[in-house]
Scaffold this motif. Sequence first.
Motif, PDB file in Angstrom:
ATOM      1  N   GLN A  87     -66.657 -19.708   4.015  1.00 32.57           N
ATOM      2  CA  GLN A  87     -66.037 -20.061   2.741  1.00 32.57           C
ATOM      3  C   GLN A  87     -64.590 -19.580   2.694  1.00 32.57           C
ATOM      4  O   GLN A  87     -63.692 -20.307   2.238  1.00 32.57           O
ATOM      5  N   LEU A  88     -64.353 -18.368   3.163  1.00 35.06           N
ATOM      6  CA  LEU A  88     -62.985 -17.846   3.196  1.00 35.06           C
ATOM      7  C   LEU A  88     -62.110 -18.640   4.168  1.00 35.06           C
ATOM      8  O   LEU A  88     -60.957 -18.968   3.849  1.00 35.06           O
ATOM      9  N   LEU A  89     -62.656 -18.945   5.339  1.00 35.51           N
ATOM     10  CA  LEU A  89     -61.881 -19.712   6.313  1.00 35.51           C
ATOM     11  C   LEU A  89     -61.488 -21.073   5.753  1.00 35.51           C
ATOM     12  O   LEU A  89     -60.369 -21.543   5.965  1.00 35.51           O
ATOM     13  N   ARG A  90     -62.409 -21.711   5.026  1.00 41.20           N
ATOM     14  CA  ARG A  90     -62.077 -23.017   4.429  1.00 41.20           C
ATOM     15  C   ARG A  90     -60.937 -22.885   3.416  1.00 41.20           C
ATOM     16  O   ARG A  90     -60.079 -23.769   3.311  1.00 41.20           O
ATOM     17  N   GLU A  91     -60.945 -21.788   2.660  1.00 39.66           N
ATOM     18  CA  GLU A  91     -59.857 -21.548   1.703  1.00 39.66           C
ATOM     19  C   GLU A  91     -58.528 -21.387   2.432  1.00 39.66           C
ATOM     20  O   GLU A  91     -57.512 -21.948   2.025  1.00 39.66           O
ATOM     21  N   SER A 140     -59.291 -17.964  -7.688  1.00 42.49           N
ATOM     22  CA  SER A 140     -60.519 -18.392  -7.024  1.00 42.49           C
ATOM     23  C   SER A 140     -60.803 -17.506  -5.809  1.00 42.49           C
ATOM     24  O   SER A 140     -61.952 -17.107  -5.573  1.00 42.49           O
ATOM     25  N   LEU A 141     -59.748 -17.171  -5.055  1.00 44.07           N
ATOM     26  CA  LEU A 141     -59.915 -16.303  -3.891  1.00 44.07           C
ATOM     27  C   LEU A 141     -60.414 -14.923  -4.318  1.00 44.07           C
ATOM     28  O   LEU A 141     -61.317 -14.365  -3.690  1.00 44.07           O
ATOM     29  N   ARG A 142     -59.848 -14.397  -5.393  1.00 41.25           N
ATOM     30  CA  ARG A 142     -60.297 -13.083  -5.880  1.00 41.25           C
ATOM     31  C   ARG A 142     -61.752 -13.137  -6.312  1.00 41.25           C
ATOM     32  O   ARG A 142     -62.524 -12.215  -6.030  1.00 41.25           O
ATOM     33  N   ASN A 143     -62.150 -14.197  -6.973  1.00 42.74           N
ATOM     34  CA  ASN A 143     -63.537 -14.327  -7.421  1.00 42.74           C
ATOM     35  C   ASN A 143     -64.504 -14.347  -6.225  1.00 42.74           C
ATOM     36  O   ASN A 143     -65.587 -13.755  -6.271  1.00 42.74           O
ATOM     37  N   ILE A 144     -64.116 -15.051  -5.176  1.00 44.75           N
ATOM     38  CA  ILE A 144     -64.954 -15.112  -3.972  1.00 44.75           C
ATOM     39  C   ILE A 144     -65.103 -13.726  -3.361  1.00 44.75           C
ATOM     40  O   ILE A 144     -66.215 -13.288  -3.028  1.00 44.75           O
ATOM     41  N   ASP A 201     -51.425 -10.073   4.234  1.00 43.92           N
ATOM     42  CA  ASP A 201     -52.825  -9.629   4.221  1.00 43.92           C
ATOM     43  C   ASP A 201     -53.783 -10.796   4.496  1.00 43.92           C
ATOM     44  O   ASP A 201     -54.776 -10.645   5.211  1.00 43.92           O
ATOM     45  N   ILE A 202     -53.461 -11.949   3.918  1.00 43.78           N
ATOM     46  CA  ILE A 202     -54.301 -13.135   4.116  1.00 43.78           C
ATOM     47  C   ILE A 202     -54.231 -13.603   5.564  1.00 43.78           C
ATOM     48  O   ILE A 202     -55.255 -13.910   6.191  1.00 43.78           O
ATOM     49  N   ARG A 203     -53.034 -13.623   6.120  1.00 42.59           N
ATOM     50  CA  ARG A 203     -52.864 -14.067   7.512  1.00 42.59           C
ATOM     51  C   ARG A 203     -53.598 -13.141   8.482  1.00 42.59           C
ATOM     52  O   ARG A 203     -54.167 -13.598   9.473  1.00 42.59           O
ATOM     53  N   ARG A 204     -53.599 -11.849   8.175  1.00 42.97           N
ATOM     54  CA  ARG A 204     -54.311 -10.895   9.038  1.00 42.97           C
ATOM     55  C   ARG A 204     -55.810 -11.192   9.050  1.00 42.97           C
ATOM     56  O   ARG A 204     -56.438 -11.270  10.111  1.00 42.97           O
ATOM     57  N   ALA A 205     -56.387 -11.355   7.857  1.00 44.81           N
ATOM     58  CA  ALA A 205     -57.818 -11.672   7.766  1.00 44.81           C
ATOM     59  C   ALA A 205     -58.111 -13.034   8.405  1.00 44.81           C
ATOM     60  O   ALA A 205     -59.111 -13.197   9.127  1.00 44.81           O
ATOM     61  N   TYR A 206     -57.247 -14.003   8.155  1.00 42.08           N
ATOM     62  CA  TYR A 206     -57.388 -15.361   8.680  1.00 42.08           C
ATOM     63  C   TYR A 206     -57.453 -15.349  10.206  1.00 42.08           C
ATOM     64  O   TYR A 206     -58.350 -15.962  10.828  1.00 42.08           O
ATOM     65  N   SER A 207     -56.519 -14.648  10.854  1.00 37.93           N
ATOM     66  CA  SER A 207     -56.462 -14.632  12.320  1.00 37.93           C
ATOM     67  C   SER A 207     -57.655 -13.890  12.920  1.00 37.93           C
ATOM     68  O   SER A 207     -58.275 -14.364  13.879  1.00 37.93           O
ATOM     69  N   HIS A 208     -57.988 -12.715  12.365  1.00 36.42           N
ATOM     70  CA  HIS A 208     -59.127 -11.953  12.881  1.00 36.42           C
ATOM     71  C   HIS A 208     -60.425 -12.746  12.763  1.00 36.42           C
ATOM     72  O   HIS A 208     -61.250 -12.767  13.689  1.00 36.42           O
ATOM     73  N   MET A 209     -60.626 -13.386  11.616  1.00 41.42           N
ATOM     74  CA  MET A 209     -61.851 -14.145  11.385  1.00 41.42           C
ATOM     75  C   MET A 209     -61.946 -15.346  12.315  1.00 41.42           C
ATOM     76  O   MET A 209     -63.035 -15.676  12.808  1.00 41.42           O
ATOM     77  N   THR A 210     -60.833 -16.002  12.573  1.00 42.65           N
ATOM     78  CA  THR A 210     -60.842 -17.186  13.431  1.00 42.65           C
ATOM     79  C   THR A 210     -61.226 -16.838  14.863  1.00 42.65           C
ATOM     80  O   THR A 210     -62.086 -17.495  15.479  1.00 42.65           O
TER      81      THR A 210
END
Length: 247
Positions: A87-91, A140-144, A201-210
Motif C-alpha cells: 500500500q505504501l509503495l503504491r502511494e 492520507s499517507l499519515r492515516n495509513i 524521509d519518503i525517498r529513503r523508505a521508498y528505496s529501502h522498501m523497493t
Amino acid sequence: MKHKQWLYLFGAILVITSCSLFFIHYLIFQDIHHILIYTLHDFAFLPIEVLLVTIVIHSLLERQNLQHKLEKLNMVIGTFYSGVGNQLLREFVRYDPDVDLMRSDLLVGESWDASAYKVHRKKAASFSYKVDIHRMDLISLRNILIAHEDFLLRILENPVMLEHESFTEVLRSVFHLTEEIKNRGDLTNLPDSDLAHLTGDIRRAYSHMTLSWLDYMQYLQKEYPYLFSLAIRLDPFCENPDVCVRD
C-alpha cells in the motif's frame, strides 16, 4: 556463575567416572599394558571426533537452523508487504514523476532467474526514487502509517528481525517517516524547507522498501510459486494490477 559451577561439577564427575572404570578394569584383569594401548588409541582418534562433531555435524545443524530462520524471516517480510508495504509503495509510485523510467526494471517477470534479479536489483539501487510531495496526499499517507503503527511494532519486536539487517533498515525508515509525519499538525500548510525534509524521509523508505521487495519476490519465486503468482498480479509497480488470472 551457577551454570559454570554446574559444568565444572559435571566435568569432574565424568573424569572421576572414567578413572574409576580404568581402575576397576585393572583390578579385574591386572593388565596395565592394554589399558595404556586403548587409552592412547582413544586419544589418537579424539581429533577426528572433534572434527566430525564440531565442524561437519555443527555445520549441518547451523545450515538447517539458518534455513529455518530464513523461512520465519520471509514469512514476516511477506506479512509486512501484504499488510502495509504494498500500500505504501503504491502511494509512492503514484507520485513518482520518473516511475516510468524504472517501471520495466521493477515489474518482476515470471521468467526472471537469479542473474535477471541481480541485474534489475543493481539498476533499482541506482534509481533516484523521486516523489512530488506537492501533489501527494500527506493526510492520507499519515492515516495509513498511524493505522498500521502497532502492526509495524509487532513486526519489529519479532526476534527473527535481528537476522536481517537490510529489512531492519526498511522498518527503521518507515518508523522514522511515521514519527515525522504524525508529529506535524497541519500538513496542508508546511513550508518548502519542511516539505523537502519530508521528501527525503519518503525517498529513503521508498528505496529501502523497493530493494527489499525485489529480494522477497526472488525468494517467493524459488520457494513458493503459488504465492509468487499472486504477488506479481498485485505488483505495486504495475499501473493496473489485476488479481484475476487471465489467459
